[in-house]
Design a protein around this motif. Structure first.
Motif, PDB file in Angstrom:
ATOM      1  N   ASP B 192       0.809  -1.222   0.000  1.00  0.00           N
ATOM      2  CA  ASP B 192       0.000   0.000   0.000  1.00  0.00           C
ATOM      3  C   ASP B 192       0.844   1.275   0.000  1.00  0.00           C
ATOM      4  N   VAL B 193       2.056   1.205   0.578  1.00  0.00           N
ATOM      5  CA  VAL B 193       2.836   2.439   0.743  1.00  0.00           C
ATOM      6  C   VAL B 193       4.140   2.458  -0.060  1.00  0.00           C
ATOM      7  N   ILE B 194       4.502   1.308  -0.626  1.00  0.00           N
ATOM      8  CA  ILE B 194       5.819   1.219  -1.282  1.00  0.00           C
ATOM      9  C   ILE B 194       5.963   2.213  -2.438  1.00  0.00           C
ATOM     10  N   GLY B 195       4.856   2.608  -3.034  1.00  0.00           N
ATOM     11  CA  GLY B 195       4.890   3.532  -4.172  1.00  0.00           C
ATOM     12  C   GLY B 195       5.367   4.933  -3.828  1.00  0.00           C
ATOM     13  N   SER B 196       5.347   5.273  -2.547  1.00  0.00           N
ATOM     14  CA  SER B 196       5.780   6.614  -2.137  1.00  0.00           C
ATOM     15  C   SER B 196       7.214   6.616  -1.596  1.00  0.00           C
ATOM     16  N   VAL B 197       7.815   5.436  -1.534  1.00  0.00           N
ATOM     17  CA  VAL B 197       9.121   5.301  -0.871  1.00  0.00           C
ATOM     18  C   VAL B 197      10.271   5.675  -1.812  1.00  0.00           C
ATOM     19  N   ASP B 198      11.175   6.531  -1.338  1.00  0.00           N
ATOM     20  CA  ASP B 198      12.356   6.901  -2.121  1.00  0.00           C
ATOM     21  C   ASP B 198      13.525   5.959  -1.859  1.00  0.00           C
ATOM     22  N   ILE B 199      13.625   5.509  -0.612  1.00  0.00           N
ATOM     23  CA  ILE B 199      14.750   4.652  -0.228  1.00  0.00           C
ATOM     24  C   ILE B 199      14.219   3.485   0.600  1.00  0.00           C
ATOM     25  N   LEU B 200      14.492   2.273   0.138  1.00  0.00           N
ATOM     26  CA  LEU B 200      14.074   1.069   0.868  1.00  0.00           C
ATOM     27  C   LEU B 200      15.325   0.364   1.367  1.00  0.00           C
ATOM     28  N   ILE B 201      15.442   0.228   2.683  1.00  0.00           N
ATOM     29  CA  ILE B 201      16.614  -0.421   3.274  1.00  0.00           C
ATOM     30  C   ILE B 201      16.173  -1.716   3.925  1.00  0.00           C
TER      31      ILE B 201
END
Lengths: 326, 326
Positions: B192-201
């Motif tokens: 639901d929120v991954i589309g707004s994420v700039d950096i995924l760690i």
């Protein structure tokens, strides 16, 4: 009567022009470089100019003819490129120091971590199928010196503080200190403490005093596995001394964003005088810490705030000492 | 009577042995792997074992014969390599999660900054004389998601907080939240929120649940210029899906420290299944985030603290859910 302000920036978009007018139009008659000629009456009568690198011939001609200029606002933090010989002796000049301090700080820390963790070197090895271990340094255990502790230095210190370094030491001649730094020393005390420093980050502008400041004497006093980061100005370091030091000390790493030689036109292949690019223990980036296009609006905003102060008769910030540059 | 503890680590130095004895000698009869054989009486009677990767044949034979083991303490944070099929079903196992959380966090941030500022790419260009600009991303403007918000995630968040990111989102299944993170969500809410994420760690361990978690569906929902950092375990990402995604999205950057393939012996040339090493938009480091030799003493210290808790009958930390691994 409104004062005349010359906007000596090329290729300002319509949006940027509107932005400028919105910011200071109430207090100034504004002329944009692309619309004027050096011998125009407005140039002769102008009291204020906002400049960038002032490298173009037209900008220099305009400045040479602007005999009534009283205040120059730079859009850049570094004002070492201004044509001081063309300017009135009693002119007031402000840098844009602080405008992109956060951006430069992020980049400085990126270089610091890339160097201490050997990210670039590991990547180069991995691409050749080589799994080689090394011993990355910890920021947590490091003594870090920030050379030129001012706007940028403070933003660096704020962020590095969260890594809990052993000690953060700032260097400036004013003795400016704040809660982010453990200790601030004067430049003439550097040689006493440089031997204990793990990471040296220079944010120094280029002035008569800072030119060639980092020389073989400073470098030779540093730890054999220290890291040197430069996001200030290239000529603060003596290139030949750095090259030799890196060649003779493979454990020492430099991470450099500012240079001695720059391309004279876009796309031109550019190397430095010494073959730094052949060394494994240097990280090289093309002056990206604070100046790229995405930031122009922010730099403009910050610079115009200061111009507005001038126009309203308020105290202007970031006034430079001209004698540092001529 | 003192309980028997097997130290299943190879090549412990005399200093390290003394350190072990100093830490738990009061409560335990200690046997070191290099001094024992799989069929020794001590092995059969041992109640506790401290293990590392457990990859060596001898370690596995010892574990297979240690029929009275009740507690295994790993010296590593990741316990996916243990030979679960050789162990008693009702055994209690603790990971060493948290022991090197600060080290891994520093490395994760080094990778994050190297990727957002394109340090490795700039360096590669500069070495060929190419001065090419690009638009580095700012941590200050970024929405950052930490996948697996636990010990390591917290240390990452503490440090990134100082860069004032727009938002820090943690992901874990326990709902654990603290003051360093803006929001914590459950794994099933990621899409639901991954589309707004700039950096995924990702700091995720490798379990049945996390294996292949980052697949083409997750990747395709991400921003075209997002950054993916992995310091957990390689197989949490589907290699083929990542390779294709990087190839088709040049603006997307991966910074990867943990892999699918590892060298089977020291110095062996190793590439992954896909030619990731030929892509410009990946940064590759050889599993250096938390495991190098300089840290062994610290890991040992942390692990022995937990063993001591067991021996004294206190509450043991970091107990894993064995069903996550078998």
């Amino acid at each position: 009567m409104k004062k005349i302000v010359l906007m000596l920036l090329r290729n300002l978009s319509d949006e940027d022009r509107k932005f400028v007018i919105g910011k200071i139009g109430e207090y100034a008659e504004i002329y944009f470089q692309d619309d004027i000629e050096p011998y125009d009456k407005a140039v002769k009568e102008a009291e204020v100019a906002l400049v960038s690198t002032a490298r173009s011939e037209k900008t220099r001609e305009i400045l040479a003819n602007a005999k009534n200029l009283k205040f120059i606002q730079s859009i850049l933090a570094g004002v070492d490129n201004l044509p001081y010989n063309l300017l009135p002796k009693d002119i007031m000049i402000s840098s844009n120091a602080g405008a992109n301090a956060e951006e430069v700080a992020e980049f400085a820390i990126a270089l610091t971590l890339a160097a201490t963790k050997k990210i670039v070197l590991f990547d180069r090895w991995m691409r050749r199928g080589i799994w080689r271990n090394d011993t990355p340094q910890l920021i947590r255990d490091a003594i870090i010196m920030i050379l030129g502790y001012g706007n940028i230095g403070r933003e660096i210190a704020k962020r590095l503080r969260a890594f809990k370094p052993r000690k953060l030491i700032g260097v400036n001649r004013r003795g400016y200190k704040d809660e982010y730094i453990d200790d601030v020393i004067k430049p003439d005390k550097i040689r006493d403490v440089i031997g204990s420093v793990d990471i040296l980050i220079s944010t120094l502008p280029l002035t008569k005093e800072t030119k060639d400041f980092i020389d073989k004497d400073i470098l030779s006093r540093m730890k054999k596995n220290a890291v040197l980061v430069n996001v200030g100005r290239g000529r603060v370091i003596i290139e030949e001394d750095l090259y030799r030091h890196l060649e003779e000390n493979q454990g020492f790493t430099a991470a450099i964003d500012v240079w001695w030689r720059y391309p004279s036109k876009k796309g031109e292949e550019t190397y430095q005088e010494t073959p730094l690019h052949k060394l494994d223990n240097i990280i090289m980036t093309p002056h990206m810490a604070g100046g790229w296009s995405g930031f122009r609006r922010k730099l403009l905003d910050y610079a115009l705030d200061n111009v507005k102060r001038y126009l309203k008769g308020e105290n202007v910030e970031n006034i430079i000492r001209i004698e540092d540059y001529i």
